[in-house]
Design a protein around this motif. Structure first.
Motif, PDB file in Angstrom:
ATOM      1  N   GLN A   5      -5.896 -67.881  42.328  1.00  0.00           N
ATOM      2  CA  GLN A   5      -5.623 -66.632  43.365  1.00  0.00           C
ATOM      3  C   GLN A   5      -6.673 -66.944  44.472  1.00  0.00           C
ATOM      4  OE1 GLN A   5      -4.879 -62.720  41.727  1.00  0.00           O
ATOM      5  NE2 GLN A   5      -5.398 -64.083  39.811  1.00  0.00           N
ATOM      6  N   ILE A   6      -6.144 -66.788  45.774  1.00  0.00           N
ATOM      7  CA  ILE A   6      -7.103 -67.000  46.946  1.00  0.00           C
ATOM      8  C   ILE A   6      -6.807 -65.658  47.705  1.00  0.00           C
ATOM      9  CG2 ILE A   6      -7.622 -68.132  49.217  1.00  0.00           C
ATOM     10  CD1 ILE A   6      -6.761 -70.569  47.886  1.00  0.00           C
ATOM     11  N   ILE A   7      -7.814 -64.847  47.896  1.00  0.00           N
ATOM     12  CA  ILE A   7      -7.778 -63.486  48.729  1.00  0.00           C
ATOM     13  C   ILE A   7      -8.460 -63.775  49.895  1.00  0.00           C
ATOM     14  CG2 ILE A   7      -7.988 -61.048  48.453  1.00  0.00           C
ATOM     15  CD1 ILE A   7      -7.794 -61.253  45.483  1.00  0.00           C
ATOM     16  N   LEU A   8      -7.846 -63.517  51.042  1.00  0.00           N
ATOM     17  CA  LEU A   8      -8.476 -63.633  52.221  1.00  0.00           C
ATOM     18  C   LEU A   8      -8.597 -62.146  52.782  1.00  0.00           C
ATOM     19  CD1 LEU A   8      -6.955 -66.807  53.821  1.00  0.00           C
ATOM     20  CD2 LEU A   8      -8.858 -66.738  52.429  1.00  0.00           C
ATOM     21  N   LEU A   9      -9.855 -61.818  53.243  1.00  0.00           N
ATOM     22  CA  LEU A   9     -10.000 -60.409  53.620  1.00  0.00           C
ATOM     23  C   LEU A   9     -10.746 -60.549  55.120  1.00  0.00           C
ATOM     24  CD1 LEU A   9     -10.222 -57.388  53.695  1.00  0.00           C
ATOM     25  CD2 LEU A   9     -12.167 -57.684  52.080  1.00  0.00           C
ATOM     26  N   ARG A  10     -10.027 -60.166  56.133  1.00  0.00           N
ATOM     27  CA  ARG A  10     -10.722 -60.173  57.416  1.00  0.00           C
ATOM     28  C   ARG A  10     -11.425 -58.951  57.416  1.00  0.00           C
ATOM     29  NH1 ARG A  10      -8.254 -59.421  63.476  1.00  0.00           N
ATOM     30  NH2 ARG A  10     -10.324 -59.792  64.481  1.00  0.00           N
ATOM     31  N   HIS A  11     -12.826 -59.192  58.201  1.00  0.00           N
ATOM     32  CA  HIS A  11     -13.595 -57.901  58.352  1.00  0.00           C
ATOM     33  C   HIS A  11     -12.813 -57.004  59.069  1.00  0.00           C
ATOM     34  CE1 HIS A  11     -14.092 -58.786  62.743  1.00  0.00           C
ATOM     35  NE2 HIS A  11     -14.284 -59.835  62.370  1.00  0.00           N
ATOM     36  N   ALA A  12     -13.299 -55.738  58.920  1.00  0.00           N
ATOM     37  CA  ALA A  12     -12.553 -54.442  59.693  1.00  0.00           C
ATOM     38  C   ALA A  12     -13.185 -54.516  60.996  1.00  0.00           C
ATOM     39  CB  ALA A  12     -13.010 -53.129  58.670  1.00  0.00           C
ATOM     40  N   HIS A  13     -12.754 -53.405  61.808  1.00  0.00           N
ATOM     41  CA  HIS A  13     -13.317 -53.320  63.361  1.00  0.00           C
ATOM     42  C   HIS A  13     -14.779 -53.303  63.481  1.00  0.00           C
ATOM     43  CE1 HIS A  13      -9.005 -52.430  64.242  1.00  0.00           C
ATOM     44  NE2 HIS A  13      -9.474 -53.042  65.519  1.00  0.00           N
ATOM     45  N   ALA A  14     -15.156 -54.102  64.377  1.00  0.00           N
ATOM     46  CA  ALA A  14     -16.475 -53.963  64.459  1.00  0.00           C
ATOM     47  C   ALA A  14     -16.861 -53.446  65.898  1.00  0.00           C
ATOM     48  CB  ALA A  14     -17.118 -55.390  64.531  1.00  0.00           C
ATOM     49  N   GLU A  15     -18.312 -52.955  66.064  1.00  0.00           N
ATOM     50  CA  GLU A  15     -18.698 -52.629  67.356  1.00  0.00           C
ATOM     51  C   GLU A  15     -18.762 -53.564  68.424  1.00  0.00           C
ATOM     52  OE1 GLU A  15     -19.626 -49.489  68.266  1.00  0.00           O
ATOM     53  OE2 GLU A  15     -19.692 -48.380  66.237  1.00  0.00           O
ATOM     54  N   PRO A  16     -18.484 -53.452  69.714  1.00  0.00           N
ATOM     55  CA  PRO A  16     -18.486 -54.520  70.679  1.00  0.00           C
ATOM     56  C   PRO A  16     -20.124 -54.844  70.859  1.00  0.00           C
ATOM     57  CG  PRO A  16     -18.086 -52.352  71.744  1.00  0.00           C
ATOM     58  CD  PRO A  16     -17.948 -52.040  70.130  1.00  0.00           C
ATOM     59  N   ALA A 136      -7.271 -56.649  57.079  1.00  0.00           N
ATOM     60  CA  ALA A 136      -5.974 -57.318  56.698  1.00  0.00           C
ATOM     61  C   ALA A 136      -6.557 -58.077  55.636  1.00  0.00           C
ATOM     62  CB  ALA A 136      -5.193 -58.125  57.638  1.00  0.00           C
ATOM     63  N   ILE A 137      -5.482 -58.275  54.630  1.00  0.00           N
ATOM     64  CA  ILE A 137      -5.705 -59.051  53.398  1.00  0.00           C
ATOM     65  C   ILE A 137      -4.415 -59.871  53.273  1.00  0.00           C
ATOM     66  CG2 ILE A 137      -5.532 -58.829  50.804  1.00  0.00           C
ATOM     67  CD1 ILE A 137      -6.773 -56.072  51.177  1.00  0.00           C
ATOM     68  N   ALA A 138      -4.549 -61.174  52.669  1.00  0.00           N
ATOM     69  CA  ALA A 138      -3.653 -62.189  52.577  1.00  0.00           C
ATOM     70  C   ALA A 138      -4.063 -62.716  50.925  1.00  0.00           C
ATOM     71  CB  ALA A 138      -3.641 -63.169  53.766  1.00  0.00           C
ATOM     72  N   TRP A 139      -3.100 -62.476  50.121  1.00  0.00           N
ATOM     73  CA  TRP A 139      -3.506 -62.748  48.734  1.00  0.00           C
ATOM     74  C   TRP A 139      -2.405 -63.875  48.315  1.00  0.00           C
ATOM     75  CZ3 TRP A 139      -4.434 -58.383  44.865  1.00  0.00           C
ATOM     76  CH2 TRP A 139      -4.869 -59.070  43.755  1.00  0.00           C
ATOM     77  N   MET A 140      -3.036 -65.154  48.142  1.00  0.00           N
ATOM     78  CA  MET A 140      -2.011 -66.347  48.087  1.00  0.00           C
ATOM     79  C   MET A 140      -2.293 -66.981  46.561  1.00  0.00           C
ATOM     80  SD  MET A 140      -2.586 -68.143  51.682  1.00  0.00           S
ATOM     81  CE  MET A 140      -4.657 -68.018  51.430  1.00  0.00           C
ATOM     82  N   HIS A 141      -1.197 -67.543  46.125  1.00  0.00           N
ATOM     83  CA  HIS A 141      -1.354 -68.238  44.641  1.00  0.00           C
ATOM     84  C   HIS A 141      -1.237 -69.669  45.159  1.00  0.00           C
ATOM     85  CE1 HIS A 141      -0.092 -64.591  42.078  1.00  0.00           C
ATOM     86  NE2 HIS A 141      -1.266 -64.595  42.639  1.00  0.00           N
ATOM     87  N   VAL A 142      -2.008 -70.539  44.298  1.00  0.00           N
ATOM     88  CA  VAL A 142      -2.049 -71.926  44.312  1.00  0.00           C
ATOM     89  C   VAL A 142      -2.123 -72.455  42.877  1.00  0.00           C
ATOM     90  CG1 VAL A 142      -3.234 -74.033  44.996  1.00  0.00           C
ATOM     91  CG2 VAL A 142      -3.472 -72.116  46.287  1.00  0.00           C
TER      92      VAL A 142
END
Length: 161
Positions: A5-16, A136-142
């Motif tokens: 399982q590969i779970i990709l998590l993009r960081h949440a909103h950040a300050e400019p 966002a989260i993308a959960w993939m299986h290989v």
């Protein structure tokens, strides 16, 4: 055959960035902290149990990763890898392949690398990205024995706050 399982998590909103502040040091916004907690809640509700957490060295990714492992109830520890910051899909594949013994990897990083990686691994092309909003989260299986390469993964979940 086992499944990785590969779970990709993009960081949440950040300050400019503030005057003189580096991009890497930008923290999450108040809303970003809420997004990170929502992503962590979603991961917990869906039974995520990463063996390893790989993370970019930026402040916003580290904050997001810490939220995730606090909520998951077990702490595999965060492995910071500078290659994840501004990574290409090829860089990310190399980082993931170095953890081949892990059954479940949580990688916390940035766009455009993450959304391009999802498209490449699932569709076999890098021009079909669906976008990955902050948090966002993308959960993939290989397949466990298969190398991580274009078209080798199936997308099991795609979620965003």
């Amino acid at each position: 055959m086992s499944v990785r399982q590969i779970i990709l998590l993009r960081h949440a909103h950040a300050e400019p960035p503030a005057a003189g502040q580096s991009d890497e040091s930008r923290p999450l916004t108040e809303g970003g902290v809420c997004e990170a907690h929502s992503a962590a809640d979603w991961l917990k509700a869906h039974g995520a149990e990463p063996d390893i957490v790989l993370c970019s060295p930026s402040a916003r990714t580290l904050e997001t990763a810490k939220c995730a492992i606090e909520k998951l109830g077990h702490a595999p520890g965060i492995m910071v890898d500078k290659r994840i910051y501004e990574a290409t899909p090829g860089d990310l594949i190399q980082v993931l392949e170095e953890q081949a013994e892990a059954d479940c990897i949580l990688l916390v990083g940035h766009n455009p690398g993450l959304e391009t990686l999802v498209a490449l691994l699932t569709d076999g092309t890098s021009d079909q990205g669906r976008g990955m909003p902050p948090g966002a989260i993308a959960w993939m299986h290989v397949d466990g024995d298969a190398p991580i390469e274009p078209g080798s993964a199936s997308l099991r979940h795609f979620w965003w706050p």
